[in-house]
Design a protein around this motif. Sequence first.
Motif, PDB file in Angstrom:
ATOM      1  N   ILE A  57       2.245  55.797  25.479  1.00 58.89           N
ATOM      2  CA  ILE A  57       3.381  55.983  26.395  1.00 58.89           C
ATOM      3  C   ILE A  57       3.098  55.298  27.730  1.00 58.89           C
ATOM      4  O   ILE A  57       3.962  54.600  28.268  1.00 58.89           O
ATOM      5  N   LEU A  58       1.894  55.467  28.256  1.00 59.34           N
ATOM      6  CA  LEU A  58       1.542  54.822  29.536  1.00 59.34           C
ATOM      7  C   LEU A  58       1.751  53.312  29.465  1.00 59.34           C
ATOM      8  O   LEU A  58       2.242  52.706  30.422  1.00 59.34           O
ATOM      9  N   LEU A  59       1.394  52.716  28.342  1.00 60.43           N
ATOM     10  CA  LEU A  59       1.533  51.264  28.191  1.00 60.43           C
ATOM     11  C   LEU A  59       2.982  50.817  28.092  1.00 60.43           C
ATOM     12  O   LEU A  59       3.285  49.647  28.306  1.00 60.43           O
ATOM     13  N   ASN A  60       3.878  51.756  27.772  1.00 62.28           N
ATOM     14  CA  ASN A  60       5.295  51.408  27.625  1.00 62.28           C
ATOM     15  C   ASN A  60       6.133  51.757  28.848  1.00 62.28           C
ATOM     16  O   ASN A  60       7.350  51.578  28.838  1.00 62.28           O
ATOM     17  N   ILE A  61       5.481  52.234  29.909  1.00 63.08           N
ATOM     18  CA  ILE A  61       6.190  52.534  31.154  1.00 63.08           C
ATOM     19  C   ILE A  61       5.977  51.367  32.110  1.00 63.08           C
ATOM     20  O   ILE A  61       4.837  50.947  32.343  1.00 63.08           O
ATOM     21  N   ASP A  62       7.068  50.841  32.649  1.00 60.72           N
ATOM     22  CA  ASP A  62       6.968  49.756  33.625  1.00 60.72           C
ATOM     23  C   ASP A  62       6.228  50.298  34.845  1.00 60.72           C
ATOM     24  O   ASP A  62       6.700  51.236  35.496  1.00 60.72           O
ATOM     25  N   PRO A  63       5.060  49.722  35.182  1.00 61.24           N
ATOM     26  CA  PRO A  63       4.251  50.275  36.276  1.00 61.24           C
ATOM     27  C   PRO A  63       4.873  50.109  37.662  1.00 61.24           C
ATOM     28  O   PRO A  63       4.469  50.802  38.599  1.00 61.24           O
ATOM     29  N   GLU A  64       5.849  49.233  37.796  1.00 64.15           N
ATOM     30  CA  GLU A  64       6.455  49.017  39.105  1.00 64.15           C
ATOM     31  C   GLU A  64       7.807  49.718  39.252  1.00 64.15           C
ATOM     32  O   GLU A  64       8.060  50.386  40.244  1.00 64.15           O
ATOM     33  N   LYS A  65       8.665  49.582  38.265  1.00 62.51           N
ATOM     34  CA  LYS A  65      10.023  50.119  38.368  1.00 62.51           C
ATOM     35  C   LYS A  65      10.201  51.467  37.680  1.00 62.51           C
ATOM     36  O   LYS A  65      11.182  52.155  37.914  1.00 62.51           O
ATOM     37  N   GLY A  66       9.273  51.819  36.787  1.00 64.93           N
ATOM     38  CA  GLY A  66       9.475  52.987  35.953  1.00 64.93           C
ATOM     39  C   GLY A  66      10.321  52.610  34.751  1.00 64.93           C
ATOM     40  O   GLY A  66      10.805  51.481  34.643  1.00 64.93           O
ATOM     41  N   THR A  67      10.505  53.560  33.847  1.00 64.98           N
ATOM     42  CA  THR A  67      11.259  53.308  32.617  1.00 64.98           C
ATOM     43  C   THR A  67      12.173  54.497  32.347  1.00 64.98           C
ATOM     44  O   THR A  67      11.730  55.640  32.457  1.00 64.98           O
ATOM     45  N   PRO A  68      13.442  54.239  32.014  1.00 65.06           N
ATOM     46  CA  PRO A  68      14.328  55.359  31.672  1.00 65.06           C
ATOM     47  C   PRO A  68      13.762  56.136  30.471  1.00 65.06           C
ATOM     48  O   PRO A  68      13.323  55.527  29.491  1.00 65.06           O
ATOM     49  N   SER A  69      13.776  57.451  30.575  1.00 65.32           N
ATOM     50  CA  SER A  69      13.216  58.279  29.503  1.00 65.32           C
ATOM     51  C   SER A  69      13.927  58.028  28.178  1.00 65.32           C
ATOM     52  O   SER A  69      13.300  58.077  27.117  1.00 65.32           O
ATOM     53  N   THR A  70      15.204  57.729  28.222  1.00 64.75           N
ATOM     54  CA  THR A  70      15.974  57.514  26.993  1.00 64.75           C
ATOM     55  C   THR A  70      15.558  56.252  26.243  1.00 64.75           C
ATOM     56  O   THR A  70      15.811  56.138  25.046  1.00 64.75           O
ATOM     57  N   SER A  71      14.938  55.303  26.929  1.00 68.95           N
ATOM     58  CA  SER A  71      14.537  54.076  26.235  1.00 68.95           C
ATOM     59  C   SER A  71      13.110  54.152  25.700  1.00 68.95           C
ATOM     60  O   SER A  71      12.716  53.332  24.865  1.00 68.95           O
ATOM     61  N   LEU A  72      12.326  55.123  26.155  1.00 69.00           N
ATOM     62  CA  LEU A  72      10.937  55.213  25.704  1.00 69.00           C
ATOM     63  C   LEU A  72      10.825  55.519  24.207  1.00 69.00           C
ATOM     64  O   LEU A  72      10.084  54.852  23.496  1.00 69.00           O
ATOM     65  N   GLY A  73      11.520  56.554  23.753  1.00 69.78           N
ATOM     66  CA  GLY A  73      11.430  56.953  22.351  1.00 69.78           C
ATOM     67  C   GLY A  73      11.745  55.828  21.382  1.00 69.78           C
ATOM     68  O   GLY A  73      10.923  55.501  20.517  1.00 69.78           O
ATOM     69  N   PRO A  74      12.925  55.208  21.516  1.00 67.93           N
ATOM     70  CA  PRO A  74      13.276  54.126  20.592  1.00 67.93           C
ATOM     71  C   PRO A  74      12.306  52.938  20.637  1.00 67.93           C
ATOM     72  O   PRO A  74      11.979  52.379  19.597  1.00 67.93           O
ATOM     73  N   GLN A  75      11.806  52.594  21.827  1.00 65.26           N
ATOM     74  CA  GLN A  75      10.932  51.421  21.899  1.00 65.26           C
ATOM     75  C   GLN A  75       9.556  51.712  21.311  1.00 65.26           C
ATOM     76  O   GLN A  75       8.842  50.788  20.935  1.00 65.26           O
ATOM     77  N   MET A  76       9.203  53.001  21.187  1.00 59.22           N
ATOM     78  CA  MET A  76       7.906  53.348  20.622  1.00 59.22           C
ATOM     79  C   MET A  76       8.012  53.953  19.234  1.00 59.22           C
ATOM     80  O   MET A  76       6.996  54.212  18.597  1.00 59.22           O
ATOM     81  N   GLY A  77       9.230  54.230  18.778  1.00 60.70           N
ATOM     82  CA  GLY A  77       9.401  54.843  17.475  1.00 60.70           C
ATOM     83  C   GLY A  77       8.972  56.294  17.439  1.00 60.70           C
ATOM     84  O   GLY A  77       8.533  56.789  16.404  1.00 60.70           O
TER      85      GLY A  77
END
Length: 144
Positions: free
Chosen positions: A37-57
């Motif tokens: 999860i840490l690797l899939n969060i944009d370190p500068e802007k952050g990442t919408p929680s709704t896009s994390l699940g689908p992008q990581m399966g």
Amino acid sequence: MKEKTIDYVLRATWMAVAKMYNEEAGKQGSTMATGFILLNIDPEKGTPSTSLGPQMGMEATSLSRTLKTMENKGLITREKNPEDGRSVLIKLTTFGVNMRDYSKKVVLKFDEKVQEHISVEDLQTFKKVANVISDLIANRKIYN
């Protein structure tokens, strides 16, 4: 089993990789899921929680539980998304950035060691085969 199925090879290999990553993450009091999860969060802007699940399966309930744990450990914060008031941005704390860097080093070292032992051509073939399997599954071409 005299001859191993494709499923067996994939599962056994992934289980070995997951165990290895969990052992490395455990040295820092973390888990493979947290590092992923840490690797899939944009370190500068952050990442919408709704896009994390689908992008990581990941399933929503599993992701929610892990995000809550990460928040409790001080790795992330949740903020309202200024571009979409209905959405929440997941942002890394300083500790989260440090753990993200650690996770990135672990993954890159794995890649480096594998590349030392497997030719570029064989790795390209492996990736091609993995992509075909993923496409067959995604397009429901195995079980209708």
